[in-house]
Design a protein around this motif. Structure first.
Motif, PDB file in Angstrom:
ATOM      1  N   PRO B  63       0.819  -1.211   0.000  1.00 46.34           N
ATOM      2  CA  PRO B  63       0.000   0.000   0.000  1.00 46.34           C
ATOM      3  C   PRO B  63       0.854   1.262   0.000  1.00 46.34           C
ATOM      4  CG  PRO B  63      -0.099  -1.094   2.138  1.00 46.34           C
ATOM      5  CD  PRO B  63       0.640  -2.009   1.214  1.00 46.34           C
ATOM      6  N   PHE B  89       2.301   6.224   9.543  1.00 47.48           N
ATOM      7  CA  PHE B  89       3.073   5.004   9.767  1.00 47.48           C
ATOM      8  C   PHE B  89       4.494   5.287   9.285  1.00 47.48           C
ATOM      9  CE2 PHE B  89      -1.153   2.751   9.015  1.00 47.48           C
ATOM     10  CZ  PHE B  89      -1.372   2.530  10.370  1.00 47.48           C
ATOM     11  N   TYR B 117       1.848   4.209  15.637  1.00 44.30           N
ATOM     12  CA  TYR B 117       1.638   2.795  15.376  1.00 44.30           C
ATOM     13  C   TYR B 117       0.180   2.493  15.114  1.00 44.30           C
ATOM     14  CZ  TYR B 117       6.402   2.332  16.797  1.00 44.30           C
ATOM     15  OH  TYR B 117       7.763   2.462  16.851  1.00 44.30           O
ATOM     16  N   VAL B 139      -3.219   5.041   5.360  1.00 46.01           N
ATOM     17  CA  VAL B 139      -2.690   4.239   4.268  1.00 46.01           C
ATOM     18  C   VAL B 139      -2.903   2.776   4.595  1.00 46.01           C
ATOM     19  CG1 VAL B 139      -0.570   3.639   3.043  1.00 46.01           C
ATOM     20  CG2 VAL B 139      -0.957   5.978   3.772  1.00 46.01           C
ATOM     21  N   GLY B 140      -3.059   1.960   3.571  1.00 46.07           N
ATOM     22  CA  GLY B 140      -3.115   0.524   3.810  1.00 46.07           C
ATOM     23  C   GLY B 140      -4.262  -0.125   3.082  1.00 46.07           C
ATOM     24  N   THR B 143      -6.532  -4.407   5.651  1.00 45.66           N
ATOM     25  CA  THR B 143      -5.942  -4.756   6.941  1.00 45.66           C
ATOM     26  C   THR B 143      -5.966  -3.599   7.928  1.00 45.66           C
ATOM     27  OG1 THR B 143      -4.318  -5.779   5.486  1.00 45.66           O
ATOM     28  CG2 THR B 143      -3.983  -6.022   7.858  1.00 45.66           C
ATOM     29  N   THR B 144      -5.615  -2.403   7.459  1.00 45.28           N
ATOM     30  CA  THR B 144      -5.487  -1.277   8.384  1.00 45.28           C
ATOM     31  C   THR B 144      -6.749  -0.404   8.421  1.00 45.28           C
ATOM     32  OG1 THR B 144      -4.429   0.038   6.656  1.00 45.28           O
ATOM     33  CG2 THR B 144      -2.961  -1.111   8.177  1.00 45.28           C
TER      34      THR B 144
END
Lengths: 347, 364
Positions: B63, B89, B117, B139-140, B143-144
């Motif tokens: 990503p 991040f 984090y 961002v991501g 998953t995030t």
């Protein structure tokens, strides 16, 4: 004005980073580039890059080094900025094979720092000096405005005497040498990270901060042939091995299954996405030793550091000066220098 | 260490390598979608353990790498704004924007850039600094997304007005479809991203597998996971089966994390999104729903209206689609290195180019 002064040009390509980044202090490639800047100005043809310089002074060979200490938090499990400032400089002298004798201590203090905190740091330095057998004999203090410093910055400069004829330097490293490590890896860096980021584990990770001069002096007294020594500070084991491979024009092979790393430290590294090979240590060294001295050297090392002292790899011929690692699953890969700091990964 | 060592076991690795060699009868190209898997494959040299018939193609699953130059430029502009505390991040900080500036340089120049984090850390920072604007760079992949959604939801509940998001979230299935639908597609089978599926489950993948007649195996990240995923995928390919299978069952269920999914659809809606090196992919991005749009940094701040050109020397598009390998790029290791990246896959440690550079720069 000499020609040399005319030709000075900044070796760091300005187009990418015209300012100092945190990564310039991270022990990786950007720091190497920064060192080139100083070498261009101060270096001479016979400059050898090592932890301490050796100088011939009126019949005696001495080692001379300096280091500055900035750490947040000032106190952390296993140590504090004071013990770090003594051990770090003592260790740099020891890496040149010297008996550390005298240190200077310069303090840059931030307005508003509590005197009690300063006293605690100074006491810790005194204890560390006694333990390492050195005297702190000169110093300086400056105070900067609040917000212009991080509590305390310390610079220590050290002098030691070299009492043997061995040439302990990267240039002495030869193919066939074994690489000995005096204990488990990555503890200092992860101890600091855990405190700074408020990470809690089942056990407290304590810094490995420790003086290394006694170990080195005993190895020398036992007439172990030491080709090179290096303490594993910023940038960790991987950065040190890369520097030595290039300086000695050799290849280095290490074995992942032989790396001593504590369970809790491995766990913390897994969570944050860090590679323990690049994490800082403050009481660890690698010694490059010829095969015939391996057992005696390891025995002495284990008498000082009973846990996890180990042979982790060897020096080989390699025209590309690569550090390679045999992984747990048996494959082989390059262990490169990082560009800058390790950054926590996204997922 | 439990849950790690058994998946990096040399003995089990050898068994899977042998089993893969045993069942392989002809050439196959398998794409691992996730950058975390690419990192593992290159770090452990997994591709070198496979028979020559099998080619692993490194997909667009980083990503960090696929975030558009336009969004990086916006991030840089926000971070340079003295009003703003910019939270991100760690691995976004070295991604170069259109003028080769990155967030690390902005920080060195006085910008308040902080590594966090979790987006919830950014919420805390917002509460501690009520007089400043706190922007989180969201961002991501899937998953995030749940933690970002949670942060917005929390900010909304607590009435935190000085918090906003620069949303760069991207979704995996549309990218897989784009690759499979391309006329020059060469992918025979997919390893789907285990952690993405932990959130989404893998129901959505059934239709993709059937439509493009391509097996998909949801796969984890450790060496044994990846080898087992490859083995399962090959078994399907060699026997002509097309299914979605789950190697990563210790983390992934068919339905996924439904609580997280509900939160995501409460907070976000899908939009077209530009992927660096690939172009715009329909319904592959997320944007805050109307109800939460006041937390969108794009609405809160003014940006200069500029169109940015991606550099032409970089073949990241071909690399992210699996058409070329990193070392087949003219610039690789020469004027494109992790210190001077031309394109995004060289920047993040999960990017295919950076992984190749770091672990095998001189090993052909």
């Amino acid at each position: 004005m000499s020609d040399r002064q005319f030709n000075l040009s900044c070796p760091i390509p300005l187009q990418r980073y015209p300012q100092i980044l945190m990564a310039h202090g991270g022990g990786g490639k950007l720091m190497q580039q920064l060192i080139q800047l100083f070498l261009t100005a101060f270096g001479t043809a016979d400059t050898i890059q090592h932890d301490a310089v050796t100088l011939q002074l009126a019949g005696n060979q001495i080692a001379f080094t300096t280091d500055s200490y900035v750490v947040k938090p000032l106190f952390f499990p296993g140590g504090d900025i004071g013990s770090l400032a003594v051990n770090g400089t003592v260790n740099d002298l020891a890496m040149a094979g010297a008996r550390p004798l005298y240190l200077s201590a310069s303090f840059i203090l931030e307005e508003g720092l509590s005197i009690a905190t300063l006293w605690q740091v100074v006491q810790s330095m005194q204890q560390a000096a006694v333990q390492a057998g050195v005297q702190i004999v000169t110093g300086d203090t400056k105070v900067v405005d609040r917000g212009k410093g991080d509590g305390i910055f310390i610079n220590t400069t050290g002098v030691g005497i070299i009492e043997h004829q061995q040439k302990i330097a990267p240039q002495s490293v030869q193919p066939g040498d074994l690489i000995l490590l005096n204990g488990d890896l990555a503890r200092h860096g992860m101890a600091i990270m855990a405190v700074r980021e408020g990470l809690e584990f089942e056990t407290t990770i304590e810094s490995d901060s420790a003086p290394l001069a006694d170990l080195v002096l005993e190895l020398i007294a036992a007439e172990i042939k030491i080709h090179c020594l290096r303490d594993l500070t910023r940038g960790g084991l991987a950065s040190v091995l890369n520097e030595i491979a290039v300086a000695a024009r050799v290849g280095i092979e290490i074995d992942e299954s032989l790396m001593p790393i504590r369970e809790d430290v491995r766990g913390a590294c897994e969570i944050l996405g860090f590679d323990p090979l690049y994490v800082a240590n403050e009481g660890r060294l690698v010694a490059f030793i010829p095969q015939q001295d391996r057992d005696r050297a390891l025995k002495i090392m284990r008498s000082h550091f009973p846990y996890n002292a180990a042979i982790i790899g060897q020096v080989v011929e390699d025209r590309n000066f690569l550090v390679t690692l045999k992984s747990q699953i048996g494959s082989k890969r390059i262990v490169d220098l990082l560009s800058g700091e390790q950054l926590p990964r996204i997922c | 260490m439990k849950f790690v060592d058994e998946y990096r076991n040399a003995e089990i690795t050898r068994k899977y390598v042998a089993a893969i060699a045993r069942i392989t009868t002809r050439p196959w190209k398998i794409m691992e979608i996730c950058g975390g898997q690419t990192h593992s494959i290159v770090k452990y040299g997994i591709d070198k353990l496979l028979p020559p018939e099998i080619t692993l193609i490194h997909g667009p699953g980083c990503p960090v790498c696929v975030t558009s130059v336009d969004l990086i430029d916006k991030a840089i502009a926000l971070a340079a704004n003295p009003e703003v505390i910019f939270c991100s991040f760690g691995d976004m900080l070295r991604i170069p924007g259109s003028h080769s500036q990155d967030l690390l340089s902005v920080k060195a120049g006085g910008g308040d850039v902080r590594i966090v984090y979790s987006p919830l850390d950014a919420i805390k920072i917002a509460q501690q600094n009520p007089e400043r604007q706190v922007v989180f760079f969201a961002v991501g992949f899937e998953t995030t997304v749940p933690t970002t959604a949670m942060a917005v939801y929390r900010a909304s509940q607590l009435g935190i007005d000085n918090f906003s998001l620069l949303v760069a979230h991207v979704l995996v299935p549309p990218a897989m479809e784009l690759i499979l639908a391309a006329p020059n597609n060469c992918v025979d089978g997919f390893l789907a991203a285990g952690h993405v599926c932990t959130v989404t489950g893998y129901q959505e993948y059934q239709a993709i597998a059937q439509k493009y007649h391509t097996p998909i195996v949801v796969t984890g990240f450790e060496p044994v996971d990846i080898l087992q995923g490859i083995y399962m995928c090959l078994k399907q390919l060699e026997t002509g089966r097309v299914e979605v299978e789950n190697q990563y069952a210790r983390s992934v269920s068919y339905e996924g994390n439904q609580t997280a999914q509900r939160l995501i659809s409460e907070v976000f809606e899908t939009v077209p999104r530009q992927w660096r090196g690939i172009g715009t992919i329909e319904t592959s991005g997320l944007r805050l729903q109307n109800e939460y749009s006041k937390f969108d940094a794009l609405n809160r701040f003014r940006f200069k209206d500029t169109t940015v050109q991606e550099t032409t020397d970089c073949i990241s598009g071909a690399i992210l689609q699996g058409i070329k390998k990193p070392h087949q790029c003219q610039a690789f290791g020469k004027h494109c290195t992790p210190e001077h990246p031309l394109g995004a896959p060289m920047v993040s440690s999960e990017g295919a180019c950076a992984a190749y550079y770091r672990y095998r720069q001189l090993v052909s």
